[in-house]
Design a protein around this motif. Structure first.
Motif, PDB file in Angstrom:
ATOM      1  N   GLY A 133     116.330 -62.106  21.267  1.00  0.00           N
ATOM      2  CA  GLY A 133     117.401 -62.926  20.717  1.00  0.00           C
ATOM      3  C   GLY A 133     118.725 -62.183  20.638  1.00  0.00           C
ATOM      4  O   GLY A 133     118.777 -61.000  20.297  1.00  0.00           O
ATOM      5  N   LEU A 134     119.826 -62.888  20.948  1.00  0.00           N
ATOM      6  CA  LEU A 134     121.167 -62.321  20.900  1.00  0.00           C
ATOM      7  C   LEU A 134     122.099 -63.268  20.156  1.00  0.00           C
ATOM      8  O   LEU A 134     121.996 -64.484  20.303  1.00  0.00           O
ATOM      9  CB  LEU A 134     121.725 -62.105  22.313  1.00  0.00           C
ATOM     10  N   GLY A 135     123.023 -62.708  19.364  1.00  0.00           N
ATOM     11  CA  GLY A 135     124.007 -63.537  18.679  1.00  0.00           C
ATOM     12  C   GLY A 135     125.207 -62.729  18.241  1.00  0.00           C
ATOM     13  O   GLY A 135     125.067 -61.663  17.628  1.00  0.00           O
ATOM     14  N   PHE A 136     126.410 -63.197  18.571  1.00  0.00           N
ATOM     15  CA  PHE A 136     127.639 -62.506  18.197  1.00  0.00           C
ATOM     16  C   PHE A 136     128.153 -62.970  16.835  1.00  0.00           C
ATOM     17  O   PHE A 136     128.057 -64.154  16.495  1.00  0.00           O
ATOM     18  CB  PHE A 136     128.738 -62.766  19.227  1.00  0.00           C
ATOM     19  N   HIS A 137     128.690 -62.024  16.068  1.00  0.00           N
ATOM     20  CA  HIS A 137     129.530 -62.367  14.924  1.00  0.00           C
ATOM     21  C   HIS A 137     130.963 -62.315  15.438  1.00  0.00           C
ATOM     22  O   HIS A 137     131.513 -61.231  15.685  1.00  0.00           O
ATOM     23  CB  HIS A 137     129.326 -61.369  13.780  1.00  0.00           C
ATOM     24  N   TYR A 138     131.559 -63.471  15.633  1.00  0.00           N
ATOM     25  CA  TYR A 138     132.841 -63.546  16.320  1.00  0.00           C
ATOM     26  C   TYR A 138     133.967 -62.823  15.594  1.00  0.00           C
ATOM     27  O   TYR A 138     134.892 -62.307  16.223  1.00  0.00           O
ATOM     28  CB  TYR A 138     133.219 -65.010  16.564  1.00  0.00           C
ATOM     29  N   MET A 177     126.336 -64.044   7.654  1.00  0.00           N
ATOM     30  CA  MET A 177     124.895 -63.845   7.465  1.00  0.00           C
ATOM     31  C   MET A 177     124.172 -63.948   8.813  1.00  0.00           C
ATOM     32  O   MET A 177     124.514 -64.762   9.661  1.00  0.00           O
ATOM     33  CB  MET A 177     124.323 -64.871   6.499  1.00  0.00           C
ATOM     34  N   VAL A 178     123.166 -63.108   8.958  1.00  0.00           N
ATOM     35  CA  VAL A 178     122.340 -63.111  10.168  1.00  0.00           C
ATOM     36  C   VAL A 178     120.966 -63.651   9.800  1.00  0.00           C
ATOM     37  O   VAL A 178     120.332 -63.163   8.865  1.00  0.00           O
ATOM     38  CB  VAL A 178     122.202 -61.691  10.751  1.00  0.00           C
ATOM     39  N   LEU A 193     110.837 -66.536   8.619  1.00  0.00           N
ATOM     40  CA  LEU A 193     112.287 -66.710   8.722  1.00  0.00           C
ATOM     41  C   LEU A 193     112.937 -65.809   7.689  1.00  0.00           C
ATOM     42  O   LEU A 193     112.534 -65.802   6.516  1.00  0.00           O
ATOM     43  CB  LEU A 193     112.675 -68.168   8.465  1.00  0.00           C
ATOM     44  N   MET A 194     113.962 -65.046   8.102  1.00  0.00           N
ATOM     45  CA  MET A 194     114.606 -64.089   7.202  1.00  0.00           C
ATOM     46  C   MET A 194     116.124 -64.165   7.296  1.00  0.00           C
ATOM     47  O   MET A 194     116.676 -64.686   8.268  1.00  0.00           O
ATOM     48  CB  MET A 194     114.134 -62.669   7.546  1.00  0.00           C
ATOM     49  N   LYS A 195     116.769 -63.615   6.269  1.00  0.00           N
ATOM     50  CA  LYS A 195     118.229 -63.539   6.228  1.00  0.00           C
ATOM     51  C   LYS A 195     118.638 -62.095   6.005  1.00  0.00           C
ATOM     52  O   LYS A 195     118.107 -61.415   5.116  1.00  0.00           O
ATOM     53  CB  LYS A 195     118.774 -64.409   5.097  1.00  0.00           C
ATOM     54  N   TYR A 196     119.606 -61.635   6.802  1.00  0.00           N
ATOM     55  CA  TYR A 196     120.142 -60.282   6.635  1.00  0.00           C
ATOM     56  C   TYR A 196     121.609 -60.367   6.242  1.00  0.00           C
ATOM     57  O   TYR A 196     122.400 -61.046   6.903  1.00  0.00           O
ATOM     58  CB  TYR A 196     119.999 -59.482   7.933  1.00  0.00           C
ATOM     59  N   VAL A 250     123.745 -66.177  14.083  1.00  0.00           N
ATOM     60  CA  VAL A 250     124.718 -65.635  13.145  1.00  0.00           C
ATOM     61  C   VAL A 250     125.592 -66.762  12.621  1.00  0.00           C
ATOM     62  O   VAL A 250     126.148 -67.544  13.396  1.00  0.00           O
ATOM     63  CB  VAL A 250     125.603 -64.560  13.814  1.00  0.00           C
ATOM     64  N   ASP A 251     125.679 -66.868  11.293  1.00  0.00           N
ATOM     65  CA  ASP A 251     126.603 -67.812  10.670  1.00  0.00           C
ATOM     66  C   ASP A 251     127.977 -67.155  10.675  1.00  0.00           C
ATOM     67  O   ASP A 251     128.247 -66.244   9.894  1.00  0.00           O
ATOM     68  CB  ASP A 251     126.155 -68.126   9.241  1.00  0.00           C
ATOM     69  N   THR A 252     128.848 -67.600  11.573  1.00  0.00           N
ATOM     70  CA  THR A 252     130.139 -66.933  11.729  1.00  0.00           C
ATOM     71  C   THR A 252     131.085 -67.188  10.568  1.00  0.00           C
ATOM     72  O   THR A 252     132.101 -66.507  10.437  1.00  0.00           O
ATOM     73  CB  THR A 252     130.817 -67.359  13.043  1.00  0.00           C
TER      74      THR A 252
END
Length: 341
Positions: A107-112, A162-163, A190-193, A156-158
């Motif tokens: 999995g990949l996701g940017f924090h813009y 939160m990831v 399911l987790m939150k970082y 990622v919630d931009t």
């Protein structure tokens, strides 16, 4: 990596081009093939774009994360997830025993806002690398004292930074994928970082093969695909149902990743069904577009006979990821309203 590929291929059959919905109505869109972006190894499992629209970025089976550069350059190395990685051992080597050494970014996701790329690596857990790439830093490889078995996807919630991530299983590794299906493993989480506090919180357990997840456009809920139980689960982050979950959609085939598009809808990719799943009266589609309420909006037909892991729509193009292929295929895609015009 050939061993891992054979494990997947031994489980799955080929696709047909359409999905019969429960209503009996066909809602199928034949996507127009545009181009093929070749890769140096198999397995573009997930696809991401940075804030400037650069990419696609994808992780491949030899442990590298690559970025596509327009023109004749093609894919170039952007990051790696294992500090012990060796080109000599990892590039072109099919031995599954080297996977931990090489890493396997899924999995990949940017924090813009920051430009950081967050990575779910099947062996090294949750990781992050800065805008310039390089060697990723491990952020977590366990939660509540229980090690990750197979970190699979994240988003990622931009707005909040939160990831959110899912661990496919805390009992089985990626090399034991077929065993997890046979055992009907229900240990996914399911987790939150929180990047500021560096705290990792388990939000939901008991998931049947948590393969993918995506946050809603307004940040109020998360959709999670469960490969073992063949369904999508909805977890509420906000509102009167906050911290609770419900089964949103059930299938006869196994969903893989799920990705939100720019309109706030979701694309669900499907691996092919195994022999125990086959149903002569039901054809299958490699991808579905659904609403946040679970309504099927359309099925897509692609020029591929391989199972796919992700459908990512960005700027009017559809990018197809697959654990089986040496390339990312690109298709033209327009919203339903534009196709009616």
């Amino acid at each position: 990596m050939l061993v891992m590929l054979s494990i997947f291929l031994s489980i799955f059959l080929s696709f047909s081009s359409q999905l019969h919905l429960s209503s009996g109505e066909h809602v199928t869109y034949k996507a127009q093939f545009l181009e093929r972006l070749p890769l140096p190894a198999t397995g573009p499992e997930s696809i991401a774009f940075d804030a400037a629209g650069g990419g696609p970025y994808t992780g491949i089976s030899d442990g590298r994360i690559l970025k596509y550069v327009n023109g004749s350059v093609g894919f170039v190395e952007f990051a790696i997830t294992s500090s012990n990685r060796s080109e000599e051992f990892c590039v072109g080597n099919g031995s599954v025993a080297l996977d931990f050494t090489c890493g396997r970014p899924f999995g990949l996701g940017f924090h813009y806002q920051t430009g950081d790329l967050y990575i779910a690596d099947a062996y090294h857990g949750l990781m992050v690398v800065g805008p310039n790439g390089g060697v990723a830093t491990q952020l977590a490889n366990a939660a509540d004292g229980v090690p990750f078995g197979f970190t699979n996807a994240l988003d990622v919630d931009t707005e909040t930074g939160m990831v959110y991530l899912v661990d496919y299983s805390s009992q089985f590794s990626v090399n034991e994928f077929s065993v997890s299906l046979q055992a009907r493993d229900m240990t996914g989480r399911l987790m939150k970082y929180d990047p500021e506090s560096k705290e990792l919180t388990v939000l939901l357990g008991g998931l049947g093969g948590a393969a993918g997840m995506a946050i809603s456009k307004d940040g109020s809920f998360i959709l999670i695909t469960e490969t073992v139980t063949k369904r999508i689960r909805k977890f509420w982050l906000q509102g009167p149902k906050a911290t609770t979950s419900e089964i949103l959609k059930e299938f006869t085939v196994r969903p893989a990743n799920i990705k939100r598009n720019e309109e706030g809808e979701f694309w669900v990719a499907f691996l092919v069904a195994d022999e125990t799943d086959s149903c002569p009266s039901q054809q299958q589609s490699p991808g579905l577009r659904i609403s946040g309420d679970g309504m099927i909006l359309e099925a897509i037909s692609l020029d591929t006979q391989s199972g796919i892991s992700e459908v990512a729509v960005y700027n009017g193009k559809m990018y197809i990821g697959s654990p089986f292929l040496h390339f990312v295929d690109v298709y033209a895609w327009a919203s339903e309203s534009h196709r009616r015009e």
